[in-house]
Scaffold this active site. Structure first.
Site, PDB file in Angstrom:
ATOM      1  N   CYS A  41      44.987 -16.149  -5.660  1.00  0.00           N
ATOM      2  CA  CYS A  41      44.443 -17.510  -5.555  1.00  0.00           C
ATOM      3  C   CYS A  41      44.851 -18.374  -6.746  1.00  0.00           C
ATOM      4  CB  CYS A  41      42.918 -17.472  -5.484  1.00  0.00           C
ATOM      5  SG  CYS A  41      42.280 -16.482  -4.135  1.00  0.00           S
ATOM      6  N   ASP A  46      42.390  -8.041   3.093  1.00  0.00           N
ATOM      7  CA  ASP A  46      43.084  -8.945   4.010  1.00  0.00           C
ATOM      8  C   ASP A  46      43.832  -8.234   5.140  1.00  0.00           C
ATOM      9  OD1 ASP A  46      42.142 -10.847   2.308  1.00  0.00           O
ATOM     10  OD2 ASP A  46      44.108 -11.450   1.528  1.00  0.00           O
ATOM     11  N   TYR A  88      15.488 -30.426  -9.711  1.00  0.00           N
ATOM     12  CA  TYR A  88      15.703 -31.867  -9.861  1.00  0.00           C
ATOM     13  C   TYR A  88      15.525 -32.303 -11.308  1.00  0.00           C
ATOM     14  CZ  TYR A  88      14.433 -36.810 -10.064  1.00  0.00           C
ATOM     15  OH  TYR A  88      14.351 -38.131 -10.426  1.00  0.00           O
TER      16      TYR A  88
END
Lengths: 460, 460
Positions: free
Chosen positions: A43, A290, A435
């Site tokens: 990657c 894979d 938050y």
């Protein structure tokens, strides 16, 4: 002493090797790999081409020495050519040209995937590359240096195609990106793919979507030099792109020849069929990464979703089981994220079309909010697309896009966790998320989208 | 037409008003507030003091006009003084000095919380402030401008204390932060609080932890001017801090006088006792936000956790129920995040000491990883502390710290979602989280910590 042989030294193979040694420190573990780059982060290759990563060796998750430090025998540049499942033996081609036969008690096939070369003329011309292995990256890098190429055409606008468009631009090349689907990153809904198109176009990449490539040609040059003879990439539309370098980035297919020699059953999209314990159909042989199917956690059936994060997880499960453990792979949701310049787009679960293919009835809501309270400087618009099952409201899929500082990747992780645990959009609304004005809003943008979706669902 | 009256126009009250009008557009909704700042983001006040937010009015989540646009009658500068529950009427003090009596069918008490002034001498001296309301922020701002104050002492190193330390520093003041607990942010384990101490110290804040304040004094000045007579903050240790301004930031307590006039039952820490439907003990009266108890989702019992995100959620539930709906508040996990300069620290679920108080047996793991692959530029160290129930591995709490670009807030949201859904650390390990080298690692740092914790748990 029992002997575990692992064929393939990338993420799945290495994860398997390390986990097997951890579970059973008495196990003899041999890992074969065809090249000299074990546990290499494929990657990361675009960032090497783009110059963001200068040290090629740094892209290995672990060095050969580190892997051997776990008690794993590492046979680099060894290629397994055939499995004799009855004899539990493996034929191996060694770098000195000799052939050896390795006996195993358990075998893990982790042969990975290879880049697809589309069935069109010209994919074998000089200057045409794929980007899958360490060798591919080194070859492209060398070619760019040697030829002084100034332009590139990329066939395929998926994750690798987009990352390579950025990489080539960073090297100063003129770049044309060709994608057959209506927008880049076809494994996002086009609404999100359009964000990637805009990000690329804004940086000077010529994006041509909705057109398929039918041939690559090169004019012959009497001088014999190919360096100044550009390639032509011909499209269905009749257009052609001229480029010194062409990169084929149209996806990957599983490498299964070795496993087939043992008679293993192949499954979805030709990948090696495996149970959730990562066992193949042949006793004593596992497969991971894979080259193998994955288990789709939501659809509860096999799928082919070749991803690095999954390869690590599957490898760990295969290694544990091959060492005598008993663990199931819990499955994938196709969670993916890509950075294209400063844009991040991510997905988890199902796209709208995948929902339809799965025979589910769904409601989708598009929402745009902010990563944090707009009164605090630097607020970023975040685009959210949620898909939920009609009636139950069960979250089926999420797609998110925004600037790389808008915590897109971790927001998709919240959705992946919500989907894995079967939450409805109403339950997502009820989550106690964090938050503070510089970092969030009292209802996170995901919750705003969840509220929006309920409003749509209740009106229909 | 039925009449819903809401006392308090901050986050809970406004959320309730809007949701009630949405559920029943025929409902008459009147919202009273004591000041002129409805739906004002009190969490934003430190950024106004610090100059990061220039426009005071921008800190309202919604303007009065916007709220009235939803069909809500807004009575600003109206103070409710008593409830006659038998008559379903409210006595209100109007800004013109008159008193009016408002009839209601349903009443929502959303009177919020007030800053605690500790029981020590000197908290009423000029130059001593709290930071809770819009008026508090304006008063501090005016005082700093008028007096040319050059130094501040902050009593209490919680979230507000740390944010105000940064704000005062941004205004050029010399700042001393005094915290009785061993480290700032005492609602984190000290291991994480130490990160906040380091962030503050690195920016020139003098942090004195482990010492309680016992008095504030001011030398009398014969000239009558107080501008150049600094305050002295005296500590248990015998030390004193000298400062022109003192901010008391030792927490809040629920404002319940009005509700008590109706005879409602008080609950945890003196907050208004409510059901999960946000009903008080008196028929027709609901309570929501910082004046009321919250429901602890993990402990399944009431708690007092006054937070803006919770106030919005409770308000919405109270509004829905008061308008004839039927919804339960799903509860809080005490999820919190704070930014201190470039550091972000966050928590969800239980701290180690709260686990012990709850009579649970737990294992805690500390882990440090990276936000993304270190070979890609800009990787940030992320500190993770996970607490799980011994035996079951159920995730009980998470604390995370790192640079503000390390997606700390959303990582705590992943943990909050995992805790809310009852995941074990092993199940967290199995989540399909997103990965790309510039934004993550194949196993997210949370999963690395989850694996680490299992290793500790299995060894014990």
């Amino acid at each position: 002493m029992a002997h575990l042989v692992i064929v393939g030294g990338s993420d799945a193979g290495t994860s398997a090797a390390l986990r097997a040694r951890e579970v059973d420190p008495g196990l003899e573990v041999t890992m074969l790999l065809a090249d000299r780059y074990p546990n290499f982060s494929v990657c990361g290759l675009p960032y090497y081409i783009g110059g963001e990563v200068a040290d090629f060796a740094s892209m290995a998750h672990r060095s050969p020495t580190a892997i051997e430090g776990f008690g794993v025998r590492l046979l680099m540049e060894h290629t397994a050519t055939a499995i004799d499942a009855a004899a539990r033996a493996l034929d191996v081609h060694a770098p000195d040209g000799s052939t050896l036969r390795l006996r195993y008690d358990r075998l893990i096939v982790a042969t990975g995937a290879q880049a697809i070369r589309p069935s069109i003329p010209g994919t074998d011309l000089p200057g045409v590359f794929v980007m899958r292995s360490a060798a591919d990256a080194l070859a492209v890098d060398e070619y760019l240096r040697d030829t002084g190429a100034t332009s590139a055409a990329i066939v395929g606008g998926g994750y690798i195609g987009c990352e390579m468009a950025e990489a080539f631009r960073r090297r100063g090349l003129r770049v044309t990106l060709l994608e057959a689907a209506p927008a880049p990153i076809p494994n996002l809904d086009p609404e999100l793919g359009a964000l990637a198109a805009a990000a690329l176009t804004g940086e000077g990449v010529e994006v041509r979507a909705g057109t398929a490539v039918r041939a690559i040609t090169q004019r012959r040059d009497d001088s014999g030099s190919r360096h100044h003879v550009p390639l032509q990439v011909h499209c269905d539309s009749g257009e052609a792109a001229t480029a010194d370098v062409v990169l084929l980035a149209v996806g990957v297919r599983p490498v299964t020849t070795l496993a087939e020699s043992a008679g293993v059953r192949l499954g979805v999209r030709g990948a090696i069929g495996v149970t959730r314990r990562l066992e193949t159909s042949v006793a004593g042989i596992y497969a991971a990464g894979d080259c193998a199917e994955t288990w789709h956690r939501m659809l509860q059936r096999p799928a082919y979703l070749p991803l690095g994060s999954t390869a690590h997880k599957q490898g760990r499960v295969a290694g544990e089981n091959a060492a005598g453990g008993d663990r199931e792979f819990e499955g994938s949701l196709g969670t993916q994220v890509v950075k294209v310049y400063d844009l991040v787009v991510a997905r988890t679960g199902l796209l709208e079309r995948e929902v339809r293919e799965a025979g589910l009835d769904a409601v989708t809501a598009d929402w745009q909010g902010h990563d944090h309270k707009p009164y605090y400087p630097g607020a970023i618009a975040v685009r959210v697309r949620l898909t939920a099952e009609r009636g139950t409201g069960r979250l089926l899929g999420a797609q998110i896009g925004g600037h790389r500082h808008a915590e897109i990747a971790r927001r998709i992780d919240v959705c992946a966790t919500a989907i894995a645990t079967g939450l409805s959009v109403r339950q997502l609304e009820d989550m106690d998320l964090s938050y503070t004005p510089p970092l969030g809003t009292p209802w996170d943008v995901l919750q705003q989208a969840a509220i929006r979706l309920q409003g749509i669902g209740s009106r229909e």
